[in-house]
Write a protein that holds these residues in place. Structure first.
Motif, PDB file in Angstrom:
ATOM      1  N   GLY A 189       0.791  -1.219   0.000  1.00  0.00           N
ATOM      2  CA  GLY A 189       0.000   0.000   0.000  1.00  0.00           C
ATOM      3  C   GLY A 189       0.821   1.266   0.000  1.00  0.00           C
TER       4      GLY A 189
ATOM      5  N   ASP B 261       2.254   3.338  -7.901  1.00  0.00           N
ATOM      6  CA  ASP B 261       1.284   4.315  -8.399  1.00  0.00           C
ATOM      7  C   ASP B 261       1.464   4.551  -9.906  1.00  0.00           C
TER       8      ASP B 261
ATOM      9  N   TYR C 170       0.906  -3.549 -10.791  1.00  0.00           N
ATOM     10  CA  TYR C 170       0.112  -2.575 -10.042  1.00  0.00           C
ATOM     11  C   TYR C 170      -0.551  -3.282  -8.864  1.00  0.00           C
ATOM     12  N   ARG C 171      -1.003  -2.485  -7.895  1.00  0.00           N
ATOM     13  CA  ARG C 171      -1.838  -3.052  -6.838  1.00  0.00           C
ATOM     14  C   ARG C 171      -3.171  -3.486  -7.454  1.00  0.00           C
TER      15      ARG C 171
ATOM     16  N   GLU D 270      -5.989  -3.683  -6.160  1.00  0.00           N
ATOM     17  CA  GLU D 270      -7.097  -2.822  -5.735  1.00  0.00           C
ATOM     18  C   GLU D 270      -7.173  -1.516  -6.519  1.00  0.00           C
ATOM     19  N   ASP D 271      -6.113  -1.184  -7.280  1.00  0.00           N
ATOM     20  CA  ASP D 271      -6.051   0.089  -8.005  1.00  0.00           C
ATOM     21  C   ASP D 271      -6.393  -0.036  -9.490  1.00  0.00           C
TER      22      ASP D 271
ATOM     23  N   GLN E  34      -8.554   2.554 -11.406  1.00  0.00           N
ATOM     24  CA  GLN E  34      -7.875   3.843 -11.561  1.00  0.00           C
ATOM     25  C   GLN E  34      -6.761   3.755 -12.601  1.00  0.00           C
ATOM     26  N   VAL E  35      -6.014   2.667 -12.567  1.00  0.00           N
ATOM     27  CA  VAL E  35      -4.911   2.484 -13.517  1.00  0.00           C
ATOM     28  C   VAL E  35      -5.427   2.474 -14.946  1.00  0.00           C
TER      29      VAL E  35
ATOM     30  N   SER F 149      -7.741   9.979 -10.125  1.00  0.00           N
ATOM     31  CA  SER F 149      -7.353  10.766  -8.954  1.00  0.00           C
ATOM     32  C   SER F 149      -5.913  11.241  -9.120  1.00  0.00           C
TER      33      SER F 149
ATOM     34  N   ARG G 227      -3.361  10.829  -7.367  1.00  0.00           N
ATOM     35  CA  ARG G 227      -2.347   9.830  -7.043  1.00  0.00           C
ATOM     36  C   ARG G 227      -1.934   9.024  -8.266  1.00  0.00           C
ATOM     37  N   PHE G 228      -2.867   8.763  -9.182  1.00  0.00           N
ATOM     38  CA  PHE G 228      -2.570   7.890 -10.318  1.00  0.00           C
ATOM     39  C   PHE G 228      -2.395   8.644 -11.628  1.00  0.00           C
TER      40      PHE G 228
END
Length: 366
Positions: free
Chosen positions: A28, A34, A77-78, A80-81, A84-85, A201, A203-204
């Motif tokens: 995380g 990211d 990548y995570r 959970e993301d 967004q990715v 967002s 962050r990404f």
């Protein structure tokens, strides 16, 4: 007044931002995830995570997923993301899509098909084909049978008709497909519950992520990293990016990072894989200012890894595997203290353990 930052400060900032100086962390809080961690070769994504304090080999598919994204390369990548990715890596415009798919854009244009529409068409065909895990070659053959001539090319080496490679790769994430871990050739499979995010967002956002992890930078640096037009990058340049001077060149950094260049030089010794993010910055002369050394570090084929000491690239390394044994051949560009050689040898031990091999030795080639 525009702040003046020297190369040592830049490299120190990047090493700290990318967490090369930390001993442990979590999925995380690992910043490079990211922007995506390129997973090319045996010392790819999971080794990059390992040198940033994670046990990359122990991470499961519940933690990470691999997608074809930036420059068509596989990146971790995570999991959970992923929504967004998928939104973050989408082309900014039709012109951007055309640049990213290279020579495939020409026949599409001649046929009156927009580049974004073409990616969507390929994605729809891919999703219809991949209802269960399927190896890349089979996916390509089945999708090619569904597509019209502008999407196809004749491959001389195998005397067959294929989809153009870059639309195929870049459409996969639009189709909600990931690459199954540990497969070569890659196996594509559906991402469970996949749906791209409506907006990205901060962050990404890839421009912000580049500035945060590889800044200070110019719009051209970011565009080159993404294979995107400079015009598209400039149109989306962060409003909170501020000017700084690096070696007399105007660059930008996020305002929140402006006071992070005076921190002490990071103390670290790392063996970075050939495609580690630290080596992906598009200002190579700042990273390695000797053209002869740069040619060794970034050859056209067969890249070595980089020996990084306190934020500076000080040499290269190559693995030599035989059965269950590993030798790490190290070429240093200048004399280093014995403690640094010992630290390099320790990193070679970590690499061998990561690969589940026994290290024979770190072989220093002087």
């Amino acid at each position: 007044m525009v702040a003046s930052i020297d190369r040592v400060q830049v490299l120190g900032f990047r090493a700290r931002a990318q967490q090369l100086d930390r001993a442990d962390g979590t999925v995380g809080d690992t910043a490079v995830l990211d922007i995506g961690v390129q997973d090319t070769g045996p010392d790819g994504g999971r080794w990059a995570l390992h040198v940033r304090g994670l046990d990359g080999a122990a991470l499961s598919d519940r933690d990470l997923a691999a997608l074809w994204t930036v420059r068509g390369a596989p990146h971790l990548y995570r999991r959970e993301d992923l929504s967004q990715v998928a939104a973050a890596v989408a082309p900014f415009s039709d012109a951007d899509a055309g640049k990213r798919i290279y020579d495939a854009a020409k026949p599409l244009k001649a046929a009156g098909i927009s580049n974004l529409a073409a990616l969507d068409a390929v994605a729809a065909a891919m999703r219809s084909v991949v209802t269960a895990p399927l190896v890349k070659g089979e996916v390509s053959a089945r999708v090619a049978a569904l597509m019209d001539a502008p999407y196809l090319r004749h491959c001389r080496p195998c005397d067959a008709t294929h989809l153009y490679e870059m639309p195929f790769r870049l459409a996969a994430v639009r189709a909600g497909l990931e690459l199954r871990a540990g497969t070569s050739p890659p196996v594509l499979q559906r991402i469970a519950g996949f749906r791209p995010a409506g907006q990205v967002s901060e962050r990404f956002d890839l421009i912000r992520a580049y500035l945060r992890l590889l800044g200070p930078a110019t719009p051209k640096h970011v565009a080159d990293y993404l294979d995107a037009p400079v015009k598209d990058v400039k149109a989306r340049w962060p409003a909170d990016a501020i000017e700084v001077s690096v070696g007399g060149e105007t660059r930008w950094v996020l305002s929140t990072d402006a006071d992070r260049f005076d921190a002490p030089r990071p103390q670290l010794v790392r063996l970075l894989g050939p495609f580690d993010l630290f080596l992906q910055a598009k200002d190579r002369p700042l990273l390695v200012d000797d053209p002869a050394r740069a040619k060794v570090l970034w050859p056209v084929l067969g890249r070595p890894g980089a020996v990084v000491v306190d934020g500076e690239v000080t040499g290269t390394w190559r693995p030599r595997q035989s059965g269950g044994k590993l030798t790490v051949q190290v070429q240093l560009w200048s004399a280093v203290p014995g403690r640094i050689r010992a630290a390099i040898a320790e990193q070679a031990e970590r690499l061998a353990a990561h690969r589940q091999l026994r290290l024979v030795k770190a072989d220093f080639v002087d």
